[in-house]
Design an enzyme around this catalytic site. Structure first.
Site, PDB file in Angstrom:
ATOM      1  CG  HIS A  70       2.325   1.812  35.658  1.00 48.10           C
ATOM      2  ND1 HIS A  70       2.241   0.597  35.017  1.00 48.10           N
ATOM      3  CD2 HIS A  70       2.410   1.518  36.986  1.00 48.10           C
ATOM      4  CE1 HIS A  70       2.244  -0.379  35.907  1.00 48.10           C
ATOM      5  NE2 HIS A  70       2.361   0.156  37.122  1.00 48.10           N
ATOM      6  CG  HIS A  92       4.260   1.484  40.021  1.00 50.84           C
ATOM      7  ND1 HIS A  92       2.975   1.031  40.189  1.00 50.84           N
ATOM      8  CD2 HIS A  92       4.359   2.635  40.754  1.00 50.84           C
ATOM      9  CE1 HIS A  92       2.310   1.865  40.987  1.00 50.84           C
ATOM     10  NE2 HIS A  92       3.130   2.846  41.334  1.00 50.84           N
ATOM     11  CG  ASP A 104       6.124  -3.870  39.209  1.00 48.57           C
ATOM     12  OD1 ASP A 104       5.950  -2.637  39.302  1.00 48.57           O
ATOM     13  OD2 ASP A 104       5.189  -4.690  39.268  1.00 48.57           O
ATOM     14  CG  HIS A 105       4.858  -2.307  35.167  1.00 43.40           C
ATOM     15  ND1 HIS A 105       4.028  -3.098  34.411  1.00 43.40           N
ATOM     16  CD2 HIS A 105       4.516  -2.534  36.459  1.00 43.40           C
ATOM     17  CE1 HIS A 105       3.220  -3.779  35.223  1.00 43.40           C
ATOM     18  NE2 HIS A 105       3.494  -3.453  36.467  1.00 43.40           N
ATOM     19  CG  HIS A 147      -1.877   1.016  39.220  1.00 45.28           C
ATOM     20  ND1 HIS A 147      -1.950   0.269  40.362  1.00 45.28           N
ATOM     21  CD2 HIS A 147      -0.596   0.899  38.759  1.00 45.28           C
ATOM     22  CE1 HIS A 147      -0.758  -0.283  40.594  1.00 45.28           C
ATOM     23  NE2 HIS A 147       0.078   0.086  39.637  1.00 45.28           N
ATOM     24  CG  ASP A 197       0.392  -2.910  37.369  1.00 45.41           C
ATOM     25  OD1 ASP A 197       0.461  -3.929  36.659  1.00 45.41           O
ATOM     26  OD2 ASP A 197       1.224  -2.624  38.253  1.00 45.41           O
ATOM     27  CG  HIS A 254       1.237  -7.863  37.964  1.00 44.45           C
ATOM     28  ND1 HIS A 254       2.362  -8.174  38.688  1.00 44.45           N
ATOM     29  CD2 HIS A 254       1.247  -6.511  37.803  1.00 44.45           C
ATOM     30  CE1 HIS A 254       3.034  -7.055  38.963  1.00 44.45           C
ATOM     31  NE2 HIS A 254       2.375  -6.029  38.438  1.00 44.45           N
TER      32      HIS A 254
HETATM   33 ZN   LIG Z   1       2.025  -0.658  39.116  1.00 43.10          ZN
END
Ligand SMILES: [Zn+2]
Length: 272
Positions: free
Chosen positions: A72, A74, A76-77, A128, A151, A189
């Site tokens: 996705h 975001h 941090d991905h 999410h 996530d 995570h």
């Molecule tokens: Zn995320």
């Protein structure tokens, strides 16, 4: 090998594993992954947010990645995609959301990608984020199965509902629950120990959760789980069970729908 207590061992002795998955811890608590077909040396990077670390891990395995799979948008991905592409040259960067950095090919639900003998299928799993996809991978040679859940699904938890509805998240979790039970679950995570505290809180009598708590205390890295384990220990996959309903619903809430129960559990977790 510290595999989780209920992991099927059917591939550990009789069949040589040719699908190799290496978790690479990145940022504070994220996981990137190397998905390797040992026979053809084809490799995909999953959410390589810190490309230097992930490419170093690939180098140590003696392999060169040929594509990027993004769960996705975001940061941090997806935030390492552009730098990873600079290092890798003209490889494909897949994902289900046009907002993904460096995206070259947008996938729809059930679209497939080949990584050597590995068949990768995109599962649209909004909740999410609206464009979230999970990747279900089958080794066409050995039958080994894995799913990268980003996530959407965590070990004994699920992602926060930033863009989608509880109904969409329930449908996403149902898609994962419908995969074969031995499918290994590689999540985005390392939240397992915190998630288990909440799981124990909502189902204090659940013996599988107790066993998993003990296992997670002894194992720093808890990826992968399996679909079977998540069905037994993940409150968000257990909203239809009597055990969870009895624990979280008050008498006047017996008419709540499955997605309303999921929403209630999600809100409980948000303030836990
Ligand atoms: Zn995320």
């Amino acid at each position: 090998m510290n595999r989780l207590f209920l992991v099927s061992r059917q591939f550990s002795t009789s069949v040589r594993r040719t699908m190799i998955i290496k978790p690479v811890p990145v940022l504070e608590d994220n996981y990137s992954y190397l998905l390797i077909d040992e026979d053809t040396k084809n490799v995909a990077l999953v959410d390589p947010v810190e490309p230097a670390k992930v490419l170093d891990a690939a180098k140590k395995q003696g392999v060169t990645p040929q594509c990027i799979l993004t769960t996705h948008h975001h940061w941090d991905h997806a935030g390492g995609n552009k730098d990873a592409l600079k290092s890798l040259g003209s490889v494909d960067c897949y994902g289900g959301d046009e907002r993904i950095e460096g995206l070259t090919k947008q996938l729809k639900d059930n679209d497939t990608v080949k990584v050597g003998n590995l068949q990768v299928k995109a599962l649209a799993t909004a909740g999410h984020t609206l464009g979230h996809v999970c990747y279900f991978v089958e080794d066409t040679k050995t039958g080994q199965k894995a799913v990268f859940t980003g996530d959407c699904l965590f070990s004994s938890g699920c992602g926060r509902l930033f863009e989608g509805s509880a109904k969409q998240m329930l449908a996403a979790l149902d898609k994962i629950a419908d995969l074969p039970e031995e499918t290994e679950v590689y999540f985005g995570h390392e939240y397992t120990r915190k998630n288990l505290q909440f799981a124990e809180h909502v189902e204090p009598k659940n013996e599988d959760i107790k066993k998993k708590v003990a296992w997670a205390k002894a194992n720093q890295c808890t990826t992968p789980s399996t679909v079977k384990i998540e069905k037994l220990t993940n409150p968000f996959m257990r909203v239809r069970t009597q055990e969870l309903k009895q624990s979280v619903l008050s008498d006047n809430e017996s008419g709540l729908s499955d997605s309303e129960i999921l929403l209630k559990v999600r809100k409980m977790k948000d303030s836990f």
